[in-house]
Design an enzyme around this catalytic site. Structure first.
Site, PDB file in Angstrom:
ATOM      1  N   GLU A 376       0.846  -1.194   0.000  1.00 23.78           N
ATOM      2  CA  GLU A 376       0.000   0.000   0.000  1.00 23.78           C
ATOM      3  C   GLU A 376       0.881   1.242   0.000  1.00 23.78           C
ATOM      4  OE1 GLU A 376      -4.239   0.766   1.991  1.00 23.78           O
ATOM      5  OE2 GLU A 376      -2.620   0.886   3.443  1.00 23.78           O
ATOM      6  N   GLN A 377       1.245   1.677  -1.183  1.00 22.47           N
ATOM      7  CA  GLN A 377       2.001   2.918  -1.272  1.00 22.47           C
ATOM      8  C   GLN A 377       1.228   3.922  -2.130  1.00 22.47           C
ATOM      9  OE1 GLN A 377       5.422   3.523  -3.736  1.00 22.47           O
ATOM     10  NE2 GLN A 377       5.418   1.444  -4.509  1.00 22.47           N
TER      11      GLN A 377
END
Length: 535
Positions: A376-377
């Site tokens: 999750e970036q």
């Protein structure tokens, strides 16, 4: 004239279909979300991105997928009033692709089917097909029956990983494969047999495959049979299109093809290709899509028009030219939907990464995991589509400590990027610097010295000229640009720059990113994004 590549920048593994006057090409997206790009054209010259069908968790969730895994080699067809899209979701790449290696090479890839009555509509939830190999393709026979082909993966030690092409009937009523799976083609000595498509014409079944691997030995191989399930005989020339061994060709890596009949009956072949940097031989734009006419010989084989098997930079289109708008340099964030040229990485929950409504007129990125995270970036980017370009944005971001950062990034994957970012340090205060992830250097990451800056909005700029990349910034909108002294190596943002054994199948992107590794989700607001291709 058609000028290749027709889909510049990362657009590999093309699958083409014509429905009436409309042509559609689907290409792979790997770890980029939403999955599968679909372009539309009526003249085969001008193409417009119109859809990415895999856009919700039920269809695709790639969190944790390794770099260059995710969505491989879609197949787009049309029958019975429906568009059919087949795709592979790769979860594990495996140790090696080399046939005969002593160790096992375990991979996990799952093949699915989705349908929709319209190309840009809401596509169905996926039907699971199999996990035996990748590059699945759907063939609609003229008796109404449907068949799935895919390459067969053999993970066992000492075996040929690319074990050939298998076929099995698909039942729309049961939404499942039925009957026996059969091996119909083991490939040639070139190896790496993949990318199958089946066609029927004049009583012949034709099997088009990719061979030689998706690098410099790539080739398009053709075989045929009078029976769908029988063994297939090879084309007299074996490979009907390739740039293998032809180092003077401006389009290298040609392979993984599909073909369609134009309205006047001309067969048109699409295929992937790569344009190496002249000085470095690396393809920073990854694998792109090209198209050219081919022809039928008197004995019912396909070949290039010149008969030489070479990819063409320019060729005639059998369709009348349509007018096409010039894309704007500036993208503004004044709609509730992310502009279609941008994508993010892996997750089906984009609301956790960004918002276009929280601050009207801005793209707000929420600080999430570290740059290069596989989960999750917050990274929103678009493809690099020319050797030379300038990109610019303006950002509002006030970090409180070193675990918070945001800025402008030139990105290939988690181990290859150059990142101009603003952060905060107890000694320097708010500052700007460049972090580079280097895949082919003794030290895997490098930083420039921090430059102290005051508070307030900051403009960020990158100029890429072939293998040279430079960053700049300015604090006042009417001020002078301050250039970072270092000149960075843009060629690392390529398939070819890598540590051994890793998959590298995407291409260079440029975009915006934000991290908050402390977990407080500090946002960064971006006012616009400019992308200007230079001669």
């Amino acid at each position: 004239m058609i000028r290749n590549p027709i889909l510049p920048g990362f657009n590999p593994d093309p699958s083409i279909v014509r429905v009436g006057d409309d042509y559609y090409i689907a290409t792979s997206t790997f770890e980029w979300y939403p999955g599968v790009q679909i372009h539309h054209s009526r003249d085969l010259v001008n193409w417009r991105l119109i859809a990415r069908p895999l856009n919700r968790a039920a269809q695709l969730d790639m969190r944790g997928a390794p770099d260059s895994c995710g969505v491989w080699a879609p197949c787009l067809t049309y029958a019975d009033g429906l568009f059919y899209l087949i795709y592979t979701d790769v979860k594990r790449y495996g140790r090696t692709t080399v046939g005969g290696a002593s160790g096992a090479s375990l991979r996990d890839f799952h093949n699915y089917l989705v349908t929709c009555p319209t190309i840009d509509g809401d596509w169905s939830d996926p039907v699971f097909l199999n996990s035996g190999g990748f590059d699945p393709s759907l063939f609609h026979d003229d008796d109404g029956r449907k068949y799935l082909t895919n390459m067969l993966w053999d993970h066992r030690p000492g075996r040929n990983r690319f074990a050939g092409i298998v076929i099995q009937e698909y039942s729309p009523a049961e939404q499942a494969l039925i009957g026996e799976r059969r091996l119909i083609f083991e490939g040639t000595s070139l190896g790496f047999t993949e990318g199958p498509h089946v066609y029927k014409r004049n009583g012949w079944y034709y099997l088009l495959t990719a061979e030689g691997g998706t690098g410099w030995n790539h080739a398009v191989t053709l075989a045929r049979s009078k029976s769908l399930m029988a063994p297939y005989e090879l084309h007299p020339k074996r490979h009907i299109l390739t740039s293998r061994g032809r180092h003077d060709s401006p389009l290298q890596r040609a392979g993984h093809a599909d073909w369609v009949e134009a309205r006047d009956g001309t067969p048109m072949m699409v295929y992937l290709c790569g344009r190496p940097l002249p000085n470095r031989g690396r393809c920073v734009m990854g694998r792109e899509t090209a198209i050219q006419p081919i022809r039928w010989t008197e004995d019912d084989w396909l070949e290039t028009v010149a008969g030489d098997g070479l990819p063409l930079l320019e060729c005639d289109s059998p369709e009348p030219l349509q007018t096409a708008p010039t894309p704007p340099v500036r993208t503004t964030f004044d709609t509730p939907v992310l502009p279609i040229e941008f994508q993010w990485l892996r997750t089906p929950e984009p609301q956790r990464l960004f918002s276009l409504t929280e601050r009207p007129g801005h793209l707000r990125l929420y600080g999430r995991e570290s740059i290069g995270s596989l989960y999750e970036q917050s990274l929103i980017a678009r493809r690099q589509q020319a050797f030379s370009y300038t990109a610019e944005t303006e950002m509002a971001f006030e970090p409180a400590h070193y675990q918070q950062a945001a800025g402008l990034v030139c990105y290939y994957n988690s181990s290859k990027f150059h990142y101009l970012h603003v952060s905060h340090d107890d000694t320097v205060g708010r500052h700007i610097r460049v972090m580079s992830a280097l895949p082919d250097a003794p030290v895997s990451d490098a930083f420039t010295a921090p430059i102290p800056i005051g508070s307030g909005p900051i403009a960020l700029r990158v100029e890429v000229t072939y293998e040279h990349l430079r960053f700049a910034f300015r604090l006042a909108s009417d001020g002078e640009w301050t250039w970072i002294e270092a000149v960075f190596d843009a060629s690392i943002l390529s398939d070819e720059a890598t540590a051994p054994g890793l998959p590298n199948f995407t291409g260079a992107f440029v975009g915006m990113a934000c991290q908050d590794m402390s977990g407080t989700v500090l946002p960064a607001d971006f006012a616009f994004f400019d992308y200007h291709e230079r001669p």
